[in-house]
Design a protein around this motif. Structure first.
Motif, short mmCIF file in Angstrom:
data_model
loop_
_atom_site.label_atom_id
_atom_site.label_comp_id
_atom_site.label_asym_id
_atom_site.label_seq_id
_atom_site.Cartn_x
_atom_site.Cartn_y
_atom_site.Cartn_z
N ALA A 193 12.58 -6.64 -10.61
CA ALA A 193 13.22 -7.19 -9.24
C ALA A 193 13.83 -5.70 -8.73
O ALA A 193 13.50 -5.62 -7.62
CB ALA A 193 14.50 -7.92 -9.63
N ARG A 194 14.77 -4.52 -9.19
CA ARG A 194 15.12 -3.27 -8.62
C ARG A 194 14.32 -2.87 -8.44
O ARG A 194 14.57 -2.01 -7.44
CB ARG A 194 15.81 -3.22 -9.35
N ARG A 195 12.92 -2.43 -8.58
CA ARG A 195 11.48 -1.79 -8.37
C ARG A 195 11.53 -2.40 -6.93
O ARG A 195 10.92 -1.25 -6.40
CB ARG A 195 10.30 -2.43 -9.66
N TRP A 196 11.26 -2.83 -6.76
CA TRP A 196 10.75 -3.57 -5.30
C TRP A 196 11.54 -3.22 -4.42
O TRP A 196 11.25 -2.87 -3.22
CB TRP A 196 10.60 -5.04 -4.77
N VAL A 197 13.29 -3.43 -4.18
CA VAL A 197 14.88 -2.59 -3.46
C VAL A 197 14.22 -1.10 -3.55
O VAL A 197 14.44 -0.69 -2.01
CB VAL A 197 15.57 -2.30 -4.20
N TRP A 198 13.85 -0.37 -4.67
CA TRP A 198 13.30 0.82 -3.87
C TRP A 198 12.39 1.55 -3.40
O TRP A 198 12.22 1.94 -2.17
CB TRP A 198 13.42 1.75 -5.69
N LEU A 199 11.21 0.22 -3.69
CA LEU A 199 10.11 0.42 -2.56
C LEU A 199 10.70 0.12 -1.33
O LEU A 199 10.18 1.07 -0.45
CB LEU A 199 8.91 -0.19 -3.55
N ALA A 200 10.74 -1.04 -1.20
CA ALA A 200 11.54 -1.29 0.30
C ALA A 200 12.61 -0.01 0.95
O ALA A 200 12.17 0.01 1.98
CB ALA A 200 12.31 -2.09 0.44
N GLN A 201 13.72 0.53 0.33
CA GLN A 201 14.34 1.76 0.55
C GLN A 201 12.92 2.66 0.66
O GLN A 201 12.87 3.82 2.24
CB GLN A 201 14.93 2.10 -0.61
N LEU A 202 12.15 3.52 0.16
CA LEU A 202 10.98 4.31 0.32
C LEU A 202 10.57 3.82 1.45
O LEU A 202 10.00 4.82 2.63
CB LEU A 202 10.16 4.52 -0.64
#
Length: 428
Positions: free
Chosen positions: A369-378
């Motif tokens: 789930a947090r992987r998607w947060v990092w991708l959204a930040q990028l």
């Protein structure tokens, strides 16, 4: 032989389950979320009744209670997981005719117990000693091995060139290898048992915490001496109180209090059980293994504060845009990229809320789930950078580097994405 192991997905429990199966025992792996379909789903924090346990324990000869928590959280208290839950289990063992109960307690769960952790363990130990069933209460010192939270913490601390510790690291510890703990437990399971006994599972000799960290540095191939400074007890406890706000940290006031008390005992009984002296946990490794171990320890130490720093930067950016920075100045900046009027106002506040949400999301997600947060930040950062590069390329030449700083920041977020562990569905 049929054996039930609670806490079967924890560091000790999972290693024990594998070892018992290798010894041709029939194992019932009990945990909150069993790792295999044949496991028994059970949560000691819910305090299953002795009647329920008596039904589950039919045909079981030996029970090993390896369930435990290092800190309390919502729905999991020391009283439930360490005391009332095991007490009901032990009564169920008596009713079901279990031949031997092995309780994994903790060194320090004795008459001098001061911490809630130790007192909760001792309460279950005391009840077990009074029941009409053969029992062995195992009291490990600091366990060193893969998956053990305290071991990972000390490995990480050992990488630091300077460190402040309560009493300068003079507290006594006697770390024991996970392999020796598991070997001892397998022997207890497979050997005949009678009466009640208590065994300390400890390393070969007591060490100061300073010496223990020195061994771990040597194991990681670090040749320089670590400078350790003394930290007043009160300040150490105050610092641990602050660290408790960080989820899942093993450095709590309870942990500091137990460390200040000391953690050592005679290794004679444990050596007799093993048939050899326990081995020190800081044994040497080859250069490649030592380097990999050191890198893993450094990542474990620095990834959490890096996540925190990135999250706080997004949150701060959102708060600044929401009003800490004058609105007219923000709108003037947007006018420089061609956004004016209502569109500029909406762009300012939508982007501010998005930044704030991307920072807050770091604290409420993990794993996939947090992987998607990092991708959204990028993706968000890439969007901002692309717009500014097209509409205001002069920002690349600004002496404060408002755009060029995005490059290392993007690499940092990419690193956090790469090292994000998958979601863990199996917990004890």
């Amino acid at each position: 032989m049929k054996v039930l192991v609670t806490g079967a997905t924890g560091a000790i429990g999972s290693a024990l389950v594998r070892a018992l199966r290798a010894a041709h025992c029939e194992v019932v792996a009990a945990s909150r979320a069993p790792a295999d379909p044949a496991g028994l789903p059970v949560d000691l924090a819910a305090v299953p009744s002795r009647q329920w346990w008596a039904q589950q324990l039919q045909g079981v000869q030996v029970v090993v209670n390896a369930a435990g928590i290092i800190r309390e959280s919502a729905g999991q208290s020391f009283d439930a997981v360490h005391t009332r839950g095991p007490q009901e289990l032990f009564h169920g063992c008596v009713a079901a005719g279990v031949r031997h109960v092995i309780q994994i307690s903790a060194l320090g769960a004795d008459e001098g117990a001061a911490s809630a952790f130790h007192r909760s363990k001792k309460a279950a130990d005391d009840l077990l000693r009074g029941l009409p069933v053969a029992s062995t209460i195992v009291q490990p010192s600091l366990v060193y091995g893969p998956g053990v939270a305290s071991a990972a913490l000390f490995d990480s601390l050992a990488t630091l060139p300077w460190l402040m510790l309560p009493r300068g690291g003079a507290s006594a510890v006697q770390p024991v290898r996970l392999e020796d703990v598991v070997q001892g437990l397998v022997k207890l399971v497979t050997q005949p048992a009678a009466g009640q006994r208590t065994l300390a599972f400890v390393g070969p000799e007591p060490l100061t915490l300073r010496e223990y960290l020195g061994q771990l540095r040597e194991r990681q191939g670090i040749s320089t001496r670590q400078r350790i400074f003394s930290l007043p007890d009160g300040l150490a406890l105050w610092g641990a109180r602050l660290l408790e706000w960080w989820p899942r940290t093993p450095m709590t006031r309870e942990a500091v209090g137990m460390l200040l008390r000391g953690n050592a005992a005679s290794a004679t009984g444990f050596a007799q059980l093993l048939g050899h002296a326990p081995q020190p946990p800081g044994r040497g490794q080859g250069p490649g293994e030592a380097r990999a171990h050191r890198h893993a320890a450094m990542l474990a130490l620095w990834l959490p504060p890096m996540r925190l720093a990135v999250a706080l930067l997004w949150i701060w950016t959102g708060l600044v845009s929401l009003g800490l920075y004058p609105e007219h100045a923000s709108l003037a900046l947007l006018a420089g990229v061609g956004l004016t009027g209502v569109l500029a106002w909406w762009s300012l506040y939508v982007a501010a809320v998005l930044d704030l949400a991307l920072g807050v999301a770091v604290f409420f997600t993990r794993g996939q789930a947090r992987r998607w947060v990092w991708l959204a930040q990028l993706a968000t950062m890439l969007g901002y950078t692309a717009i500014l590069s097209l509409r205001a390329p002069e920002w690349w030449l600004h002496p404060f580097g408002p755009l060029s700083k995005n490059l290392p920041f993007a690499l940092l977020i990419g690193l956090l994405w790469a090292f994000e562990p998958p979601l863990r569905h199996n917990r004890r």
